[in-house]
Design an enzyme around this catalytic site. Structure first.
Site: not given
Ligand code: UD1
Length: 338
Positions: A58, A124, A148, A152, A230, A294
């Site tokens: 660690d 991030s 989290y 950052k 994204r 969120g």
């Molecule tokens: C997430 C985190 C962010 C982190 C990043 C990298 C949240 C709110 N944000 O970003 O803080 O820096 O991961 O680890 O968790 N989605 C679905 N179904 C799913 C998973 C995701 O529809 O099962 C959608 C989400 O709503 C979003 C997109 O896919 O629109 C991307 O999601 P995700 O891969 O979790 O990334 P972030 O939300 O951008």
């Protein structure tokens, strides 16, 4: 250079280790394996074609860190180590603040003692907070929506304060957009320890039959198809960005630099699902459910500063990201062996 990579057994860390070795650097890894499997190390050595020294402890252990920095004659640090699950950080905030901030402070103090100045920090795009203007530029104000994300933001602030007080530091804050994909060999990739929180690993596990269907978190956002947009970036492009940043900070006299690492292109959830279906030849069953707390509608980078200063830009397409993720997932349906 002799480069210490903290969290070098993790997803982005392991890909960056390979790129550093490929660029001619000597790499030493420190990882506590709290969220990585030791079997990744053998695969890294096989791909790198050389031995990679790995220290399992660690970072908060100052004595071990001192010994490591001296013995390995470390000249620069790329700092990935940290907890990163958003939901878990909301449930256990103190664990996140203690681990992410504590490890970073211990690392910075050790670097001070050993007069090691170049540091590339894994930040991030989450630091752009809940209501960012897109495309996001590095000058936007920072904030967060969960512990989290705050770790950052806080580490970025610590590094601003430290480099203001001691301008001999050479620090890069790299703000990643959404890292996905895997090494084209299919030997290393993302291996979530639990149910994936992120979209791409979830889609990959549905494609390989580990999960039944994808939940799409909302289709009523103000985006072209209503699903979240994204900026997905191939982990190998991201890794190359770290090498470019490290080489830049060690050849320029600026104490602190901030660069977005993204492609500048937005992809919706449904576009990603379709791209994955094409790359894998599998159908991805999905169901639209409510929004995830969120989440924001759209997030994508303005990556022009990194291109202008570092001469770096992402080259891999969404198809490449899906094809490489699929190769890794098919070859390792249960992730790394334990
Ligand atoms: C997430 C985190 C962010 C982190 C990043 C990298 C949240 C709110 N944000 O970003 O803080 O820096 O991961 O680890 O968790 N989605 C679905 N179904 C799913 C998973 C995701 O529809 O099962 C959608 C989400 O709503 C979003 C997109 O896919 O629109 C991307 O999601 P995700 O891969 O979790 O990334 P972030 O939300 O951008």
């Amino acid at each position: 250079m002799r480069v210490l990579v903290t969290g070098g057994a993790g997803y982005i860390g392991s890909h960056t280790v390979l790129h550093l070795v490929g660029a001619g650097h000597e790499v030493v890894v420190v990882d506590d394996f709290s969220n990585a499997k030791p079997t990744v190390v053998g695969r890294l050595e096989e791909l790198a074609g050389r031995h990679i020294p790995v220290h399992a402890f660690d970072l908060a252990d100052a004595e071990k860190l001192d010994v490591l920095l001296a013995q390995e004659r470390v000249q620069a640090v790329v700092h990935f180590a940290g907890y990163k699950a958003v939901g878990e950080s909301v449930a256990q905030p103190l664990d996140y603040y203690r681990n992410n901030l504590g490890a970073t402070i211990a690392l910075l103090r050790a670097m001070q003692r050993h007069r090691i100045r170049p540091l590339v920090f894994s930040s991030s795009a989450t630091v752009y907070g809940p209501t960012p203007r897109v495309p996001m530029t590095e000058d936007l104000p920072t904030s967060a929506t969960n512990p989290y994300g705050w770790t950052k933001v806080m580490i970025e602030q610590m590094l601003r304060d430290l480099t203001a007080a001691e301008p001999q530091w050479r620090v890069a804050l790299l703000r990643y957009f959404n890292p996905v994909g895997a090494h084209p060999s299919g030997r290393i990739g993302e291996d979530p320890s639990d149910v994936p929180n992120n979209l791409m690993p979830y889609v990959a596990q549905v494609a390989v039959g580990r999960r039944g269907e994808l939940s799409v978190f909302g289709d009523d956002y103000d985006t072209p198809d209503g699903t979240g947009v994204r900026d997905y970036i191939h982990v190998d492009d991201l890794a190359a960005g770290h090498v470019a940043a490290l080489e830049w900070i060690t050849t320029h006299d600026r104490p602190l630099s901030v660069w977005n690492l993204g492609t500048g292109r937005g992809t919706s959830v449904l576009e990603l699902v379709r791209a994955f279906e094409q790359a894998s030849g599998r159908t991805i069953p999905y169901r639209v459910v409510g929004r995830r707390a969120g989440d924001i509608a759209s997030s994508y980078a303005d990556p022009s500063l990194a291109e202008a200063e570092l001469g770096w830009r992402a080259t891999r397409t969404v198809h490449d990201m899906c094809a490489d993720t699929w190769r890794w997932q098919q070859a390792n349906p249960e992730g790394y062996p334990s």
